[in-house]
Design a protein around this motif. Sequence first.
Motif, PDB file in Angstrom:
ATOM      1  N   LEU A  49       0.830  -1.199   0.000  1.00 35.45           N
ATOM      2  CA  LEU A  49       0.000   0.000   0.000  1.00 35.45           C
ATOM      3  C   LEU A  49       0.869   1.256   0.000  1.00 35.45           C
ATOM      4  O   LEU A  49       0.608   2.207  -0.750  1.00 35.45           O
ATOM      5  N   LEU A  50       1.925   1.266   0.820  1.00 30.74           N
ATOM      6  CA  LEU A  50       2.822   2.426   0.843  1.00 30.74           C
ATOM      7  C   LEU A  50       3.517   2.606  -0.506  1.00 30.74           C
ATOM      8  O   LEU A  50       3.707   3.737  -0.974  1.00 30.74           O
ATOM      9  N   ARG A  51       3.899   1.503  -1.134  1.00 29.62           N
ATOM     10  CA  ARG A  51       4.571   1.590  -2.443  1.00 29.62           C
ATOM     11  C   ARG A  51       3.622   2.130  -3.512  1.00 29.62           C
ATOM     12  O   ARG A  51       4.042   2.829  -4.436  1.00 29.62           O
ATOM     13  N   LEU A  52       2.337   1.812  -3.395  1.00 29.12           N
ATOM     14  CA  LEU A  52       1.353   2.373  -4.322  1.00 29.12           C
ATOM     15  C   LEU A  52       1.186   3.874  -4.082  1.00 29.12           C
ATOM     16  O   LEU A  52       1.122   4.669  -5.030  1.00 29.12           O
ATOM     17  N   LEU A  53       1.137   4.260  -2.810  1.00 32.33           N
ATOM     18  CA  LEU A  53       0.975   5.681  -2.489  1.00 32.33           C
ATOM     19  C   LEU A  53       2.167   6.504  -2.958  1.00 32.33           C
ATOM     20  O   LEU A  53       2.020   7.659  -3.365  1.00 32.33           O
ATOM     21  N   ALA A 167       4.220  16.662   0.521  1.00 30.93           N
ATOM     22  CA  ALA A 167       2.940  16.828   1.211  1.00 30.93           C
ATOM     23  C   ALA A 167       2.621  15.634   2.086  1.00 30.93           C
ATOM     24  O   ALA A 167       1.921  15.759   3.089  1.00 30.93           O
ATOM     25  N   VAL A 168       3.128  14.452   1.692  1.00 27.75           N
ATOM     26  CA  VAL A 168       2.859  13.212   2.424  1.00 27.75           C
ATOM     27  C   VAL A 168       4.182  12.466   2.608  1.00 27.75           C
ATOM     28  O   VAL A 168       4.957  12.306   1.656  1.00 27.75           O
ATOM     29  N   ALA A 169       4.445  12.000   3.836  1.00 26.87           N
ATOM     30  CA  ALA A 169       5.638  11.205   4.124  1.00 26.87           C
ATOM     31  C   ALA A 169       5.202   9.817   4.578  1.00 26.87           C
ATOM     32  O   ALA A 169       4.224   9.660   5.307  1.00 26.87           O
ATOM     33  N   LEU A 170       5.945   8.802   4.123  1.00 25.55           N
ATOM     34  CA  LEU A 170       5.623   7.408   4.430  1.00 25.55           C
ATOM     35  C   LEU A 170       6.800   6.747   5.136  1.00 25.55           C
ATOM     36  O   LEU A 170       7.944   6.832   4.673  1.00 25.55           O
TER      37      LEU A 170
END
Length: 536
Positions: A49-53, A167-170
């Motif tokens: 899921l993180l790799r998709l995001l 804007a988004v960090a994973l």
Amino acid sequence: MHTTDSIVLSGLSFGFDPLGPPLLDGLNATIPPGRTGVVGRNGTGKTTLLRLLSGELRPTAGHLETPGAVIRLRQDLLQRPEATVAELLGIDHVLGALRAIEAGSLEQTDYDTVGQDWDVEARAIALLARRVPSLHADGVLDRTAATLSGGELMLTAMCGLELAGGAVALLDEPTNNLDARSREALHQAVREWDGTLLVVSHDVTLLNLVDSILELHEGRLTLHGGNFDAYQEHLAAEQAAAEQAVRAAEQKLRTERRERDHVQTAMARREQKSRKDYVNKRAPRITMKSWAEKSEKVRAAENIKAAEKVAEAAAAVGAAEERVRADRSIRVDIVDPGAARGRRLAELVGTNRTVHVTGGDRIGLVGDNGVGKTSLVRHLLHPLEPRHTPAAGRLLTTRYGHLDQRLELDDAATVLEVVRRAAPERQPQEVRGALARFLLRGEAVDRTVATLSGGERFRVALARLLLADPPPELLILDEPTNNLDLDSVGQLVDALRSYRGGLLVISHDQHLLARLELDQVVELDRTGALTEHGAP
């Protein structure tokens, strides 16, 4: 162009094998701004899921929307010893262009690379000084990863995320291999994070810093407001209500079955009476035939109605049971190796003292990254190999078990074969029954280890230790919770509560150490000295 500050997933699906079932199928979720913890069992697809995001993978169906650029903490930090701090920060190409311009370059590509980041070097050094004080020195940007501790490496990479300003960090399991001091520094960075942050972790302390929990369970995404403790409370209440609903539905089913039986009994009695009246000729035969036809229609209607009620009640039980999560608790019989309390099983030999591990002792070994904890354990298990730490270990029993984060098993063997090798005198059916209590049932017992999920592999490794015959007098666990999901961590704690032998646990996970009810914690420092502390 994004139209919302939230991350939006609509019918998102992904599979590595185009011919096989998707790993993620039709996910829908709206993830608000702020800090969100992502939880779920191993193998459910959290990392995917993180790799998709992050755009590293593309969905096979559906779509996702993010409020801007997405940056992801690299997972290969330990595999890049030659990388410089500038590379870890993601600014090496900008620094290269700046130095070229300072040397007289007029190339447009150099100016384009720098863009507005003319002060990036000063900002990077200032950020490192604040987040990783141990790296505050001249030439820090040219240092290589090989010269940094695990904690310094992770915190430097976190600084890179801040500098990137996405804007988004994973983050994916960011506290693995971090010592207590480094974990606290990472926790502080998360507390102060300004922006949207998604973190996959089994670190309960870290998960209690987030604003919401996103759970991936049985192919569905569910967002829970609050931190991990609030999520656990909600889940417990939800499951209690679900179990009550099952009991109520089962009671309704029993009632409807009794009513159906009553209907069928009454029908049988009326039919018997009709036959008796017919024989006794209590009315003209044509009249009794008409009565019989009407009675048969009534009986058929009553029987159908009773059967429908039973079917509806059974369906209600099934629907209620679907809300109850499968039993995920390991139940292990008491494992008592018979080592008398006080009998020495191992020694940890520091430069200042010797710590004795005796029968029944439960000891945690802690210390900063790089002080030699794993080296000490390796010397304990392999005393003839070269020693790489001032401290030493001495094993005084031949009956011991070792569990490390690699979970090394024979991939070609079946689960049953792996466990029976540790208990050759046990009958297969006895071993199967014991494995069921480790949540390894049915066909899973006959599968090869190579086909198991991470959680299943962990339970096989644990079963091999605790079902050994004779049982080990000493268990040695080296960072056992790295890469385990929260269910598996709970299962480890449950299993170890049933173990009565000596226990030596090397871990940075303070939450785990507190749950294991240790007798004492021993701290190792860089000089090889050992300091004994009370229970955590």
